[in-house]
Design a protein around this motif. Structure first.
Motif, short mmCIF file in Angstrom:
data_model
loop_
_atom_site.label_atom_id
_atom_site.label_comp_id
_atom_site.label_asym_id
_atom_site.label_seq_id
_atom_site.Cartn_x
_atom_site.Cartn_y
_atom_site.Cartn_z
N ARG A 114 1.13 11.21 -6.04
CA ARG A 114 0.15 12.09 -5.43
C ARG A 114 0.58 12.42 -4.01
O ARG A 114 1.43 11.75 -3.44
CB ARG A 114 -1.23 11.44 -5.44
CG ARG A 114 -1.75 11.15 -6.84
CD ARG A 114 -3.13 10.54 -6.81
NE ARG A 114 -3.58 10.21 -8.15
CZ ARG A 114 -4.74 9.63 -8.43
NH1 ARG A 114 -5.59 9.33 -7.44
NH2 ARG A 114 -5.08 9.36 -9.68
N ARG A 115 -0.06 13.44 -3.46
CA ARG A 115 0.30 13.90 -2.12
C ARG A 115 -0.93 13.96 -1.21
O ARG A 115 -2.06 14.00 -1.68
CB ARG A 115 0.95 15.29 -2.18
CG ARG A 115 2.30 15.32 -2.85
CD ARG A 115 2.88 16.73 -2.88
NE ARG A 115 4.23 16.73 -3.41
CZ ARG A 115 5.32 16.55 -2.69
NH1 ARG A 115 5.21 16.39 -1.38
NH2 ARG A 115 6.50 16.56 -3.24
N GLY A 116 -0.66 13.98 0.07
CA GLY A 116 -1.70 14.22 1.05
C GLY A 116 -2.87 13.26 0.95
O GLY A 116 -2.70 12.04 0.83
N ALA A 117 -4.07 13.82 1.00
CA ALA A 117 -5.28 13.01 1.04
C ALA A 117 -5.42 12.10 -0.18
O ALA A 117 -5.92 10.97 -0.06
CB ALA A 117 -6.50 13.92 1.16
N ALA A 118 -4.98 12.57 -1.33
CA ALA A 118 -5.10 11.75 -2.55
C ALA A 118 -4.24 10.49 -2.44
O ALA A 118 -4.66 9.40 -2.82
CB ALA A 118 -4.69 12.57 -3.77
N ASP A 173 0.82 -1.21 0.00
CA ASP A 173 0.00 0.00 0.00
C ASP A 173 0.85 1.26 0.00
O ASP A 173 0.54 2.25 -0.68
CB ASP A 173 -0.92 0.00 1.22
CG ASP A 173 -2.05 -1.01 1.11
OD1 ASP A 173 -2.31 -1.47 -0.02
OD2 ASP A 173 -2.65 -1.34 2.14
N THR A 174 1.94 1.25 0.77
CA THR A 174 2.80 2.43 0.85
C THR A 174 3.49 2.70 -0.47
O THR A 174 3.56 3.85 -0.95
CB THR A 174 3.83 2.27 1.97
OG1 THR A 174 3.16 2.08 3.22
CG2 THR A 174 4.74 3.50 2.07
N VAL A 175 4.01 1.65 -1.09
CA VAL A 175 4.70 1.82 -2.37
C VAL A 175 3.72 2.26 -3.45
O VAL A 175 4.06 3.11 -4.30
CB VAL A 175 5.41 0.51 -2.77
CG1 VAL A 175 5.98 0.61 -4.18
CG2 VAL A 175 6.53 0.20 -1.79
N ASP A 176 2.51 1.72 -3.43
CA ASP A 176 1.51 2.18 -4.41
C ASP A 176 1.22 3.66 -4.24
O ASP A 176 1.09 4.40 -5.21
CB ASP A 176 0.21 1.38 -4.23
CG ASP A 176 0.24 0.05 -4.98
OD1 ASP A 176 1.03 -0.08 -5.91
OD2 ASP A 176 -0.55 -0.84 -4.61
#
Length: 257
Positions: free
Chosen positions: A98-102, A89-92
């Motif tokens: 994208r940044r932040g909430a996205a 999940d982190t690598v995806d």
């Protein structure tokens, strides 16, 4: 809360967070969570001892790579595969640019994207290959290597939860543990894991501690990038840190072997 009660509850939380061992959780708050994250390397050492024992038993009856592959699978079972899920999940999220909430929204999706798949394959292959090499060493060296690597992975979690590192969300595991580990616990945990690693490479006693310190330093640098991109840490980030540091320590222990 009395110190002994906080320690007991923290130990139980550490065991239930980082393993599938049948332990009932006690009281959970940020104080207990900080104790649990500080104790994470000890849980890693326990898991490492179990995995090293399995590896040494299997290598006596099976080829080293087969024994190593089964040991890697057992490690995933003992942690419910949560750390591997966090890695994917982190690598995806980071791979999406994208940044932040996205980016955080991507981490919530149940599917695994191409970046996550590649990360899982690479990490599992490297862990299996390095364990196969370590299985050929003397049993004390193999034991020290696996214990040090798995403990170092959880030491990476303590580093991620150190004071000053924020949570990316107001809820979840990241919000509970972010900023809860103080410098004394970090220094003590690092020293303990580095000491165990001394025996992992008998003819080069400096190599094990160096591998631990280098892996933790890489994780700290990556965490700074994650905080810039996501705004802080999450439970997935902690899982990714475990797998990254563990894999890097394994690599450091087999270089020039």
């Amino acid at each position: 809360m009395p110190a002994d009660r906080r320690l007991a509850d923290g130990a139980r939380l550490a065991l239930t967070t980082f393993s599938t061992l049948p332990v009932r959780a006690g009281r959970i708050d940020r104080s207990v969570a900080g104790t649990a994250m500080a104790l994470a390397p000890a849980v890693g050492a326990l898991l490492g001892a179990l995995l090293a024992g399995l590896l040494l038993l299997l290598v006596a009856v099976a080829p080293p790579l087969v024994a190593a592959g089964v040991t890697v699978g057992a490690g995933a079972l003992l942690t419910r595969g949560l750390h591997l899920d966090g890695l994917a999940d982190t690598v995806d999220a980071l791979g999406s640019y994208r940044r932040g909430a996205a980016a955080l929204e991507i981490m919530k999706k149940p599917d695994v994207g191409p970046f996550g798949v590649v990360a899982l394959v690479v990490v599992l292959l490297v862990q299996a290959a390095t364990l196969a090499e370590l299985a050929g060493r003397s049993w004390p060296a193999a034991l020290a290597a696996v214990v040090a690597a798995t403990a170092a992975g959880r030491l990476g979690v303590a580093v991620a939860c150190r004071r000053g590192v924020p949570a990316a969300r107001p809820e979840g595991l990241g919000a509970l543990v972010a900023g809860t580990v103080g410098p004394v616990a970090l220094v003590a945990g690092t020293a303990a894991v580095a000491l165990v690693a001394v025996a992992a490479v008998p003819d080069r006693p400096w190599q094990g501690p160096l591998a631990v310190l280098a892996a933790v330093a890489v994780a700290a640098a990556l965490l700074r990038h994650v905080v810039r991109r996501l705004g802080g840490i999450t439970g997935d980030v902690l899982g990714a840190t475990v797998e990254l540091v563990t894999t890097l320590v394994y690599l450091g222990l087999v270089l020039s072997s």
